[in-house]
Motif scaffolding. Sequence first.
Motif, PDB file in Angstrom:
ATOM      1  N   LEU A  99      14.666  38.402  28.798  1.00 28.10           N
ATOM      2  CA  LEU A  99      14.379  39.421  29.809  1.00 28.10           C
ATOM      3  C   LEU A  99      14.071  38.777  31.168  1.00 28.10           C
ATOM      4  O   LEU A  99      14.604  39.185  32.200  1.00 28.10           O
ATOM      5  CB  LEU A  99      13.202  40.291  29.351  1.00 28.10           C
ATOM      6  N   SER A 100      13.212  37.753  31.159  1.00 30.81           N
ATOM      7  CA  SER A 100      12.858  37.164  32.453  1.00 30.81           C
ATOM      8  C   SER A 100      14.041  36.406  33.051  1.00 30.81           C
ATOM      9  O   SER A 100      14.234  36.413  34.276  1.00 30.81           O
ATOM     10  CB  SER A 100      11.629  36.263  32.329  1.00 30.81           C
ATOM     11  N   PHE A 101      14.850  35.780  32.209  1.00 28.25           N
ATOM     12  CA  PHE A 101      16.051  35.112  32.732  1.00 28.25           C
ATOM     13  C   PHE A 101      17.026  36.130  33.311  1.00 28.25           C
ATOM     14  O   PHE A 101      17.673  35.877  34.316  1.00 28.25           O
ATOM     15  CB  PHE A 101      16.743  34.282  31.633  1.00 28.25           C
ATOM     16  N   LEU A 102      17.135  37.281  32.635  1.00 31.01           N
ATOM     17  CA  LEU A 102      18.033  38.320  33.143  1.00 31.01           C
ATOM     18  C   LEU A 102      17.625  38.720  34.558  1.00 31.01           C
ATOM     19  O   LEU A 102      18.444  38.777  35.476  1.00 31.01           O
ATOM     20  CB  LEU A 102      18.007  39.548  32.223  1.00 31.01           C
ATOM     21  N   LEU A 103      16.312  38.975  34.730  1.00 33.20           N
ATOM     22  CA  LEU A 103      15.821  39.405  36.040  1.00 33.20           C
ATOM     23  C   LEU A 103      16.059  38.321  37.088  1.00 33.20           C
ATOM     24  O   LEU A 103      16.512  38.585  38.192  1.00 33.20           O
ATOM     25  CB  LEU A 103      14.328  39.734  35.958  1.00 33.20           C
ATOM     26  N   ASN A 104      15.761  37.093  36.722  1.00 36.95           N
ATOM     27  CA  ASN A 104      15.839  36.001  37.671  1.00 36.95           C
ATOM     28  C   ASN A 104      17.286  35.628  37.993  1.00 36.95           C
ATOM     29  O   ASN A 104      17.698  35.610  39.151  1.00 36.95           O
ATOM     30  CB  ASN A 104      15.091  34.793  37.090  1.00 36.95           C
ATOM     31  N   THR A 105      18.082  35.335  36.952  1.00 36.45           N
ATOM     32  CA  THR A 105      19.420  34.798  37.228  1.00 36.45           C
ATOM     33  C   THR A 105      20.365  35.868  37.771  1.00 36.45           C
ATOM     34  O   THR A 105      21.291  35.546  38.504  1.00 36.45           O
ATOM     35  CB  THR A 105      20.044  34.151  35.978  1.00 36.45           C
ATOM     36  N   SER A 106      20.133  37.152  37.420  1.00 38.60           N
ATOM     37  CA  SER A 106      20.979  38.212  37.991  1.00 38.60           C
ATOM     38  C   SER A 106      20.863  38.201  39.506  1.00 38.60           C
ATOM     39  O   SER A 106      21.843  38.459  40.219  1.00 38.60           O
ATOM     40  CB  SER A 106      20.561  39.583  37.480  1.00 38.60           C
ATOM     41  N   ALA A 107      19.662  37.941  40.005  1.00 36.69           N
ATOM     42  CA  ALA A 107      19.458  37.910  41.450  1.00 36.69           C
ATOM     43  C   ALA A 107      20.305  36.797  42.071  1.00 36.69           C
ATOM     44  O   ALA A 107      21.003  37.015  43.065  1.00 36.69           O
ATOM     45  CB  ALA A 107      17.988  37.704  41.772  1.00 36.69           C
ATOM     46  N   TYR A 108      20.269  35.604  41.478  1.00 39.46           N
ATOM     47  CA  TYR A 108      21.021  34.483  42.038  1.00 39.46           C
ATOM     48  C   TYR A 108      22.526  34.674  41.889  1.00 39.46           C
ATOM     49  O   TYR A 108      23.291  34.512  42.839  1.00 39.46           O
ATOM     50  CB  TYR A 108      20.584  33.171  41.380  1.00 39.46           C
ATOM     51  N   TYR A 109      22.954  34.997  40.656  1.00 41.62           N
ATOM     52  CA  TYR A 109      24.393  35.231  40.450  1.00 41.62           C
ATOM     53  C   TYR A 109      24.873  36.377  41.345  1.00 41.62           C
ATOM     54  O   TYR A 109      25.975  36.342  41.898  1.00 41.62           O
ATOM     55  CB  TYR A 109      24.678  35.575  38.982  1.00 41.62           C
ATOM     56  N   GLY A 110      24.037  37.416  41.455  1.00 48.42           N
ATOM     57  CA  GLY A 110      24.419  38.583  42.261  1.00 48.42           C
ATOM     58  C   GLY A 110      24.675  38.204  43.705  1.00 48.42           C
ATOM     59  O   GLY A 110      25.664  38.628  44.315  1.00 48.42           O
ATOM     60  N   GLU A 111      23.798  37.373  44.251  1.00 51.26           N
ATOM     61  CA  GLU A 111      23.930  36.947  45.648  1.00 51.26           C
ATOM     62  C   GLU A 111      25.234  36.153  45.846  1.00 51.26           C
ATOM     63  O   GLU A 111      25.934  36.339  46.836  1.00 51.26           O
ATOM     64  CB  GLU A 111      22.708  36.092  46.002  1.00 51.26           C
ATOM     65  N   ILE A 112      25.552  35.327  44.875  1.00 49.04           N
ATOM     66  CA  ILE A 112      26.769  34.506  44.980  1.00 49.04           C
ATOM     67  C   ILE A 112      28.012  35.393  44.913  1.00 49.04           C
ATOM     68  O   ILE A 112      28.931  35.282  45.732  1.00 49.04           O
ATOM     69  CB  ILE A 112      26.806  33.453  43.851  1.00 49.04           C
ATOM     70  N   ILE A 113      28.035  36.305  43.934  1.00 45.39           N
ATOM     71  CA  ILE A 113      29.231  37.147  43.758  1.00 45.39           C
ATOM     72  C   ILE A 113      29.394  38.092  44.953  1.00 45.39           C
ATOM     73  O   ILE A 113      30.501  38.358  45.402  1.00 45.39           O
ATOM     74  CB  ILE A 113      29.159  37.911  42.421  1.00 45.39           C
ATOM     75  N   ARG A 114      28.258  38.571  45.490  1.00 50.92           N
ATOM     76  CA  ARG A 114      28.341  39.432  46.672  1.00 50.92           C
ATOM     77  C   ARG A 114      28.998  38.699  47.842  1.00 50.92           C
ATOM     78  O   ARG A 114      29.869  39.234  48.529  1.00 50.92           O
ATOM     79  CB  ARG A 114      26.949  39.914  47.084  1.00 50.92           C
ATOM     80  N   ALA A 115      28.607  37.432  48.046  1.00 52.14           N
ATOM     81  CA  ALA A 115      29.242  36.639  49.098  1.00 52.14           C
ATOM     82  C   ALA A 115      30.738  36.531  48.836  1.00 52.14           C
ATOM     83  O   ALA A 115      31.554  36.598  49.767  1.00 52.14           O
ATOM     84  CB  ALA A 115      28.610  35.250  49.170  1.00 52.14           C
ATOM     85  N   GLY A 116      31.109  36.390  47.562  1.00 54.14           N
ATOM     86  CA  GLY A 116      32.527  36.315  47.206  1.00 54.14           C
ATOM     87  C   GLY A 116      33.246  37.606  47.542  1.00 54.14           C
ATOM     88  O   GLY A 116      34.345  37.586  48.118  1.00 54.14           O
ATOM     89  N   ILE A 117      32.629  38.727  47.215  1.00 55.21           N
ATOM     90  CA  ILE A 117      33.256  40.022  47.501  1.00 55.21           C
ATOM     91  C   ILE A 117      33.432  40.185  49.004  1.00 55.21           C
ATOM     92  O   ILE A 117      34.476  40.633  49.482  1.00 55.21           O
ATOM     93  CB  ILE A 117      32.400  41.177  46.921  1.00 55.21           C
ATOM     94  N   GLU A 118      32.417  39.772  49.766  1.00 48.29           N
ATOM     95  CA  GLU A 118      32.504  39.923  51.219  1.00 48.29           C
ATOM     96  C   GLU A 118      33.557  39.024  51.836  1.00 48.29           C
ATOM     97  O   GLU A 118      34.006  39.261  52.956  1.00 48.29           O
ATOM     98  CB  GLU A 118      31.134  39.661  51.859  1.00 48.29           C
ATOM     99  N   SER A 119      33.952  37.958  51.094  1.00 49.66           N
ATOM    100  CA  SER A 119      34.959  37.043  51.651  1.00 49.66           C
ATOM    101  C   SER A 119      36.378  37.593  51.500  1.00 49.66           C
ATOM    102  O   SER A 119      37.314  37.018  52.037  1.00 49.66           O
ATOM    103  CB  SER A 119      34.846  35.674  50.969  1.00 49.66           C
ATOM    104  N   ILE A 120      36.527  38.678  50.747  1.00 58.07           N
ATOM    105  CA  ILE A 120      37.870  39.237  50.554  1.00 58.07           C
ATOM    106  C   ILE A 120      38.180  40.206  51.704  1.00 58.07           C
ATOM    107  O   ILE A 120      37.419  41.135  51.940  1.00 58.07           O
ATOM    108  CB  ILE A 120      37.961  40.006  49.215  1.00 58.07           C
ATOM    109  N   PRO A 121      39.277  39.952  52.424  1.00 54.03           N
ATOM    110  CA  PRO A 121      39.563  40.816  53.573  1.00 54.03           C
ATOM    111  C   PRO A 121      39.759  42.279  53.174  1.00 54.03           C
ATOM    112  O   PRO A 121      40.253  42.575  52.080  1.00 54.03           O
ATOM    113  CB  PRO A 121      40.855  40.224  54.147  1.00 54.03           C
ATOM    114  N   ARG A 122      39.358  43.162  54.057  1.00 56.59           N
ATOM    115  CA  ARG A 122      39.422  44.600  53.795  1.00 56.59           C
ATOM    116  C   ARG A 122      40.823  45.068  53.440  1.00 56.59           C
ATOM    117  O   ARG A 122      41.013  45.997  52.660  1.00 56.59           O
ATOM    118  CB  ARG A 122      38.978  45.360  55.053  1.00 56.59           C
TER     119      ARG A 122
END
Lengths: 223, 249, 224
Positions: A99-122
Amino acid sequence: MDLIVENFFNLKVLAETAPYLVRGFLVMIELCLIVIPVGLIGGTIVAVLGSYGIPWLRWLLVVYVDLFRSLPPLVLLVFVYQGLPMMGVDIPALGAVVLSFLLNTSAYYGEIIRAGIESIPRGQQEAARSTGMTRIQTLAYIVLPQAIRNVVPDLISNTLEVIKLTSIASVVALPELLRMARLAQGSTYNPTPLIAAAAIYLAVCWPIVRFLSRFERRMTAKA
Amino acid sequence: MSTTSEPILRVEGLHKSFAGVEVLHGVDLAVAPQELVFIIGPSGSGKSTLLRCCNRLEEPTSGRIVVDGTDITARSTDINVVRRGIGMVFQSFNLYPHMSALGNVTLALTKVLGKSRAEATEIGRAALDRVGLLFKEAAFPNELSGGQQQRVAIARALALEPKVMLFDEPTSALDPELVGSVLAVMRDMRLSGMTMIVVSHEMRFARDAADRVVFMDAGRIVEEGPPEQIFTRPQHQRTSTFLEAVGGH
Amino acid sequence: MLARLQENFFNLDVAWRYLPSIGEGMIVTIHLAVLIVFTGLGLGLLLAFLRALQWRVLSWPIVIFADIFRALPPLVVLIIFYFAGPFVGIRMSGFVATWLSLSLALAAFAEEIFWAGILSVGRGQWEAARSTGLRYGQTLGYVVLPQAVRLAIPPLTNRTIAVTKMTALASVVAVEEILANAATAQAYSANTTPLTMAAIAYLVIFVPLVAFSRWIEHRFAWKH
């Protein structure tokens, strides 16, 4: 010198405690096989929701991510492990760790994947939508595959951190590698098992570290 | 002009190979004090490599380069001392992005020549003034146009009072309307007696300002002479083919 | 349910009683964090500089050091320093062991980040500086490193926060920092409120830093 060999590289102690270490190693692997996929899935959800264009939701997720980037994982783990029983929820050590790893690592992985999504042109999304794909389809078939490919090194780098982080599960008595090594040290009065555990972590993590350094160099050579 | 006085820069039998492939096949060139030598030629002809060997940004494979009586290819020569006397201007300016225009100009004055900050500032300002950019002394490279950046780069080299200045395609990276300001600075330097070796495609400038034009092709000097001779009566077929292609006639 | 939550997690009586202890823990945590930041970043920068001098005898040990301390979990290193050290005559307090192990981890990452920064500074910068007579070391120090450091700042900020957060590990080796004091208080009071306080204390310290790192990421996109 003899002192070092006797205490750090004692083959007799090593042979005696090897079964403990093997068991600890297997629990560590098991733990990784649970928390890494769980974190990746959680992170993907966080990133997808965050890129959905709903202001309050996006804001909420930024708060979530920053909160767990600010909170030490060990504090979170102890909090979950000690706190939930107080609320009448009996949680085993493994449950608290996951549970605690889910809360913690989702935040980090989420931030990385969000940056990836934002790098894709509209234009990619517009092209997909113009062919009649739904928003979800566009995300699943067009945006996410490209986004994730763009951030593979960051994802691997974070995964390395997650593997290393499993060592804190020893604090809540989960019998993973570090915990078993400490038990073995306690029963033999010899720190060789600790050194052996470090060697095992090194064997698992060092190839990842090398890969990341190589990759980094290739990227800068290209730029 | 080159026959009237001792050359300030002499290249003898220069060979240069990259990974076993020879790109300069024995080049000889002598440049007299205050002369402006213009090197032209197709891309890949070795003209930039020749220029970069003159301050050992490229190590010559064999041959000799003598600058003002010092053999700069000799093992005993301190290349950093030699480089103070040879200014270089690059195609891509290469200004230091983390320093102001004045900071770019004064860095080597304080760190190489050991001048005091006050003295360096004074010399640096004078150099910026020569290129008409004293009013931009506090600006950072990203706040300057390409032409202004190149003029600061020229000031950076000028401030060290070099005996020779090397220009490696100084205007190739510039928008056409900015080329003129850089050429004006170079013309000014020429009038004040600076020795200059210029690799460039600005044929008009070569015709107007050069004392001598050198045509290189495939790692060799094909022919050289005064501009009107090279541009109007080239002796070699390869020269005239090249000039036709670039519209230099 | 809500009453129980309040009773166990936000109990004001308990909070009041243990506030001084958590406050003292915060001072220890901040003290440790500041020491680690200076030692780790300083050592990392020094190692990157030495590696850039390209002497094989120097760069190989640096690469090996950076690899090992990026690959090992800091908790493992900490426990070896603290529990295994005495067996070979190396004794250090939990505070020093934490300072040392986390500084080495930060130094290893910082070295790699600075090194990547150095590699990404263009060849033209080297050539321009060398053409004015600057030596290799001067070029590195005055021209290349300042640019490399600037490129390195966003990833470095994130890594620094991640490593300094790990000062919570010090609770394992008997350092009286926030988490250790909170756990003790929790045991005495049989109440989770001290742990809530610990979490809040960490947020008070680190949320501003995380916000700062977001700001830096937007700000420091290098303009050429």
